[in-house]
Scaffold this active site. Structure first.
Site, PDB file in Angstrom:
ATOM      1  N   ASP A   1       0.307  -9.247  13.763  1.00 36.89           N
ATOM      2  CA  ASP A   1      -0.214  -8.352  12.852  1.00 36.89           C
ATOM      3  C   ASP A   1      -1.156  -7.433  13.018  1.00 36.89           C
ATOM      4  O   ASP A   1      -2.412  -7.875  13.272  1.00 36.89           O
ATOM      5  CB  ASP A   1      -0.393  -9.034  11.449  1.00 36.89           C
ATOM      6  CG  ASP A   1      -0.314  -7.952  10.249  1.00 36.89           C
ATOM      7  OD1 ASP A   1      -0.534  -6.677  10.517  1.00 36.89           O
ATOM      8  OD2 ASP A   1       0.064  -8.517   9.137  1.00 36.89           O
TER       9      ASP A   1
ATOM     10  N   SER B   1       1.387  -7.996   1.552  1.00 37.31           N
ATOM     11  CA  SER B   1       0.143  -6.857   2.142  1.00 37.31           C
ATOM     12  C   SER B   1      -0.709  -6.470   0.945  1.00 37.31           C
ATOM     13  O   SER B   1      -1.524  -7.295   0.442  1.00 37.31           O
ATOM     14  CB  SER B   1       0.973  -5.549   2.699  1.00 37.31           C
ATOM     15  OG  SER B   1      -0.134  -4.764   3.272  1.00 37.31           O
ATOM     16  N   GLN B   2      -0.909  -5.351   0.564  1.00 37.04           N
ATOM     17  CA  GLN B   2      -1.792  -4.909  -0.617  1.00 37.04           C
ATOM     18  C   GLN B   2      -1.299  -5.811  -1.765  1.00 37.04           C
ATOM     19  O   GLN B   2      -2.082  -6.024  -2.310  1.00 37.04           O
ATOM     20  CB  GLN B   2      -1.821  -3.563  -1.204  1.00 37.04           C
ATOM     21  CG  GLN B   2      -2.359  -3.171  -2.197  1.00 37.04           C
ATOM     22  CD  GLN B   2      -2.337  -1.854  -2.720  1.00 37.04           C
ATOM     23  OE1 GLN B   2      -3.111  -0.768  -2.431  1.00 37.04           O
ATOM     24  NE2 GLN B   2      -0.915  -1.352  -3.258  1.00 37.04           N
TER      25      GLN B   2
ATOM     26  N   TYR C   1       0.960  -1.263  -0.030  1.00 35.73           N
ATOM     27  CA  TYR C   1      -0.233  -0.080  -0.017  1.00 35.73           C
ATOM     28  C   TYR C   1       0.919   1.200  -0.020  1.00 35.73           C
ATOM     29  O   TYR C   1       1.685   1.542   1.130  1.00 35.73           O
ATOM     30  CB  TYR C   1      -0.952  -0.202   1.151  1.00 35.73           C
ATOM     31  CG  TYR C   1      -1.993   1.062   1.320  1.00 35.73           C
ATOM     32  CD1 TYR C   1      -3.097   0.964   0.138  1.00 35.73           C
ATOM     33  CD2 TYR C   1      -1.993   2.255   2.187  1.00 35.73           C
ATOM     34  CE1 TYR C   1      -4.098   1.763   0.338  1.00 35.73           C
ATOM     35  CE2 TYR C   1      -3.097   3.153   2.211  1.00 35.73           C
ATOM     36  CZ  TYR C   1      -4.010   2.991   1.096  1.00 35.73           C
ATOM     37  OH  TYR C   1      -5.126   4.023   1.031  1.00 35.73           O
TER      38      TYR C   1
ATOM     39  N   HIS D   1       3.382  -7.033  10.813  1.00 36.16           N
ATOM     40  CA  HIS D   1       3.075  -6.923   9.479  1.00 36.16           C
ATOM     41  C   HIS D   1       4.326  -7.305   8.623  1.00 36.16           C
ATOM     42  O   HIS D   1       4.188  -7.169   7.378  1.00 36.16           O
ATOM     43  CB  HIS D   1       2.121  -5.561   9.184  1.00 36.16           C
ATOM     44  CG  HIS D   1       1.674  -5.648   7.905  1.00 36.16           C
ATOM     45  ND1 HIS D   1       0.709  -6.781   7.498  1.00 36.16           N
ATOM     46  CD2 HIS D   1       1.783  -4.896   6.883  1.00 36.16           C
ATOM     47  CE1 HIS D   1       0.389  -6.433   6.224  1.00 36.16           C
ATOM     48  NE2 HIS D   1       0.932  -5.189   5.790  1.00 36.16           N
TER      49      HIS D   1
END
Length: 323
Positions: free
Chosen positions: A273, A187-188, A92, A303
Site C-alpha cells: 500500500d 481508508s478514510q 476519501y 490500497h
C-alpha cells in the site's frame, strides 16, 4: 508493486510513541457535548428503488454544530425484530453514492447505515449530498489542510463529530438493536471508524479496513502518494508552521484513539500500500486495548486491500460477535 514499509515481523511489534495532547480527552468531551446540546431528532424517509430484497431510507441527522448530515439506511426487505447494525464511513472524497450500490451488509442480515462525508463525494463513485458550510484559511486543494493550524477549526473535527452523532442517531431508531452496533469503513472510512469507536458509547465492534489518518508524522514524511502529500505541499510553503500543524493533527491521530478502544476490533492492512503505509496501520492496531483483536494481512495488495474477500471475512468475524 514493491513492499512499501517495514518487514512484517517488525510491523507486528511496531508500537511508536506519538504526540498525545494533555487535553485530548477534554477536547473531545467538550466537542461532543456541544454537538449534543445543538442536536435535533433524526428523520428517516423511504426512497423508492426497483430493488426487491432491500429497503432504502434517507436518514438525516444532527452532526457537528447541529448541522444536517445525510446517510442511507439500508435494511433487508420484510425483516422482523430488531436488526444489528453496521455503520459505514466512506473513503476519501467519496460520497454515500446512489441507492443500490451498497448491498452487502443488508444482504448479510444487518441494517446498514452509510454516512455521507460532509463536503466530499466528487472524487470517485456516484457522489455525495452533504455540504460543509465552514470555510477555511489558506489551504492546499483537498480536505487534509483545511483549518489545519487550529484544532477547533480543523476539518476532521467536524467529520469525527458527525460520525459519533450518527451513532447517537442510530441508537434512537425503531427496529434497531442498540446493543449490536458495529462501525467500519475503508481508508478514510477506516480512520473515521477508529475515532468513532473510541468516542462513542455502546459500539460493539470496529472493523477498520486499510485505515487512513494514523501516525501522521511518519505518514507525512514517508508517503509518496495523495492525500498525505497535501500536508507535504502545505508545509513546503508554510515552513514556519510545522510544529503547529503536527500539534493540531495529534488531536485527530488514529493511534491516540486506538489507545481508547477496548471493544473487539478486526483490522486489515496491505503490505504494498503506497497510500496508507502498513506501519501507520500497525501503529494504531498495536495500541488497541482490545483483548479480542485481529488484523488481516494482504501481502501482495496495494490500497485496494482484500476487497470482497475481506468483506466476507468481516461478515464471518462479526457474526461471531454480534449473533
Amino acid at each position: 508493486m514493491p513492499l512499501t514499509d517495514l518487514p512484517l515481523d517488525e510491523l507486528r511489534t511496531y508500537r511508536p510513541s506519538i504526540r498525545l495532547p494533555k487535553d485530548f480527552d477534554a477536547f473531545w468531551d467538550t466537542t461532543l457535548a456541544q454537538a449534543r446540546v445543538a442536536s435535533w431528532p433524526a428523520t428517516r424517509s423511504r426512497v423508492a428503488t426497483p430493488l426487491q430484497t432491500v429497503q432504502f431510507e434517507e436518514l438525516r441527522f444532527s452532526g457537528y454544530g447541529g448541522e444536517s448530515i445525510r446517510a442511507w439506511l439500508i435494511t433487508p426487505q420484510n425483516h422482523t425484530g430488531q436488526l444489528p447494525v453496521v455503520v459505514e464511513y466512506v473513503g476519501y472524497n467519496g460520497g454515500r453514492g446512489v441507492p443500490g450500490e451498497k448491498l452487502f451488509w443488508a444482504s448479510a442480515g444487518y441494517a446498514h447505515v452509510v454516512m455521507d462525508t460532509r463536503g466530499q463525494g466528487s472524487g470517485w463513485g456516484t457522489g455525495g449530498a452533504t455540504p460543509d458550510p465552514h470555510g477555511s484559511d489558506s489551504s492546499f486543494p483537498g480536505f487534509m489542510t483545511r483549518g489545519i493550524t487550529d484544532r477547533a477549526e480543523y476539518y476532521y473535527r467536524r467529520v469525527y463529530t458527525d460520525a459519533v452523532m450518527l451513532i447517537d442517531a442510530v441508537r434512537s431508531l425503531d427496529g434497531i438493536d442498540s446493543d449490536r452496533i458495529a462501525v467500519t469503513g475503508a481508508s478514510q472510512g477506516g480512520g473515521i471508524a477508529i475515532a468513532a469507536a473510541a468516542l462513542s458509547h455502546g459500539v460493539a465492534a470496529t472493523l477498520p479496513d486499510v485505515p487512513y489518518l494514523s501516525h501522521f508524522e511518519r505518514a507525512v514524511e514517508l508517503t509518496a502518494e495523495m492525500p498525505f502529500t497535501e500536508i507535504v505541499r502545505y508545509l513546503a510553503v508554510h515552513r514556519d508552521r510545522i510544529e503547529q500543524v503536527f500539534d493540531t493533527l495529534s488531536y485527530f491521530d488514529g493511534v491516540n484513539f486506538a489507545e481508547r478502544i477496548s471493544i473487539p476490533a478486526y483490522f486489515s492492512v496491505a503490505l504494498m500500500d503506497g497510500i496508507v503505509l502498513p506501519s501507520t496501520v500497525f501503529a494504531a492496531f498495536n495500541h488497541l486495548k482490545s483483548a479480542d483483536r485481529a488484523i488481516e494481512v494482504y501481502r501482495f495488495n496495494g490500497h485496494e486491500g482484500g476487497q470482497t474477500v475481506h468483506a466476507l471475512r468481516q461478515a464471518e468475524w462479526l457474526a461471531a460477535r454480534m449473533p
